[in-house]
Scaffold this active site. Structure first.
Site, short mmCIF file in Angstrom:
data_model
loop_
_atom_site.label_atom_id
_atom_site.label_comp_id
_atom_site.label_asym_id
_atom_site.label_seq_id
_atom_site.Cartn_x
_atom_site.Cartn_y
_atom_site.Cartn_z
N LEU A 101 4.63 1.09 -6.81
CA LEU A 101 3.96 0.08 -6.25
C LEU A 101 2.52 -0.10 -6.78
O LEU A 101 1.86 1.19 -6.98
CB LEU A 101 3.81 0.21 -4.83
CG LEU A 101 5.11 0.15 -3.87
CD1 LEU A 101 4.67 0.39 -2.46
CD2 LEU A 101 5.48 -1.52 -4.05
N ASP A 102 1.97 -1.19 -7.00
CA ASP A 102 0.34 -1.16 -7.61
C ASP A 102 -0.56 -0.27 -6.70
O ASP A 102 -0.27 -0.11 -5.55
CB ASP A 102 -0.07 -2.56 -7.93
CG ASP A 102 0.78 -3.34 -8.65
OD1 ASP A 102 1.61 -2.66 -9.65
OD2 ASP A 102 1.17 -4.31 -8.85
N TYR A 103 -1.68 0.06 -7.27
CA TYR A 103 -2.53 0.72 -6.40
C TYR A 103 -3.22 -0.10 -5.22
O TYR A 103 -3.24 0.47 -4.10
CB TYR A 103 -4.07 0.85 -7.63
CG TYR A 103 -4.99 1.57 -6.85
CD1 TYR A 103 -4.82 3.22 -7.00
CD2 TYR A 103 -6.36 0.85 -6.72
CE1 TYR A 103 -5.86 3.75 -6.47
CE2 TYR A 103 -7.38 1.84 -6.31
CZ TYR A 103 -7.18 3.07 -6.28
OH TYR A 103 -8.23 3.97 -5.79
N THR A 105 -1.27 -2.22 -3.70
CA THR A 105 -0.25 -2.74 -2.84
C THR A 105 0.35 -1.85 -1.94
O THR A 105 0.21 -0.69 -2.23
CB THR A 105 1.25 -3.11 -3.79
OG1 THR A 105 0.74 -3.87 -4.89
CG2 THR A 105 2.45 -3.38 -2.99
N LYS A 191 3.58 -10.33 -8.49
CA LYS A 191 2.43 -10.89 -9.13
C LYS A 191 2.51 -11.65 -10.20
O LYS A 191 1.96 -12.77 -10.44
CB LYS A 191 1.30 -9.73 -9.29
CG LYS A 191 0.75 -8.83 -8.17
CD LYS A 191 -0.11 -7.91 -8.42
CE LYS A 191 -0.59 -6.97 -7.15
NZ LYS A 191 -1.26 -5.72 -7.53
#
Ligand code: URA
Length: 241
Positions: A101-103, A105, A191
């Protein structure tokens, strides 16, 4: 070494509280002997029976479901010294995140030391369903939702079929909230899917992976998966493509 009641609960036999009750009632045997002491610790070599039923143990494998907060990186170690998802889980085992998961998210991420499960969950052919809720900038239309569902182009490649629905349209703040269900897991997939139809994602949360949800796990906290849940995950192949 783990507490006996925890090992019983993780096997999926019953809840931890029920396990404590059964221990105090003399219904639990360890290596053939009744154990009624609550603090008793056992390891994967111990043979445990509850009401005459042998209990399955996970050996050295561990599985955690974490509700990732914003501002944490999804790696085992970060070169820049930022907090990682692994830092949030107290364990002596060497665990790593399944997928990423992104920073910025939030939401559900599994951490384990089971490479086989990691491969199973991340291999596209197994079609593991992931549910995301995204807040995006702008007012999305039903037509654009249809485009997301049919597949959009990211770097010249079409994404596979998805499910999407509008949860909220807010004209005042010029934003929309969309639930997006996908089976793929490329970097920044959600995204990039919104970008492909002209929207920026303001906030992103993963609500579930297969049948696992964040129920009862507040942001920044985690719980262990039971053997039953792990077995169910392995049986989770979704062949809808
Ligand atoms: N898709 C994204 O774009 N970011 C995530 O963190 C997860 C899925």
């Amino acid at each position: 070494m783990e507490r006996l009641q925890k090992v019983i609960a993780l096997s999926g036999y019953c809840s931890r509280r029920k396990a404590e009750e059964l221990i105090s009632l003399g219904k639990v045997k360890v290596n053939g002997k009744i154990v009624i002491e609550m603090g008793t610790k056992v390891d994967s070599m111990d043979y445990i029976e509850v009401e005459g039923h042998p209990i399955e143990q996970m050996e050295d494998k561990v599985y955690y479901l974490l509700n990732k907060p914003r501002g944490v990186v999804t790696t085992a170690k970060d070169e820049k010294g930022r907090k990682t998802v692994v830092d949030l889980v107290k364990t002596s085992k060497r665990i790593y995140p399944v997928g990423r998961l992104d920073y910025d998210t939030t939401g559900l991420i599994i951490l384990t030391n089971d490479g086989e499960l990691t491969n199973f969950l991340t291999h596209p052919k197994n079609n593991i369903e992931k549910v995301y809720v995204a807040k995006i900038k702008g007012l999305i239309t039903k037509d654009e939702i249809r485009r997301l569902c049919n597949g959009v182009y990211i770097d010249g490649k079409k994404t596979s079929k998805a499910k999407a629905k509008i949860l909220k349209i807010d004209k005042k703040t010029n934003s929309s909230v969309v639930e997006l269900i996908i089976h793929e897991g490329k970097n920044h997939q959600v995204k990039n899917m919104f970008k492909a139809i002209g929207y920026d994602v303001l906030k992103l949360k993963r609500e579930s992976i297969a049948f696992l949800t964040l129920d009862g796990v507040p942001s920044g906290e985690y719980r262990q998966l039971s053997i039953k849940e792990v077995k169910k995950l392995y049986g989770e192949k979704n062949n809808q493509e």
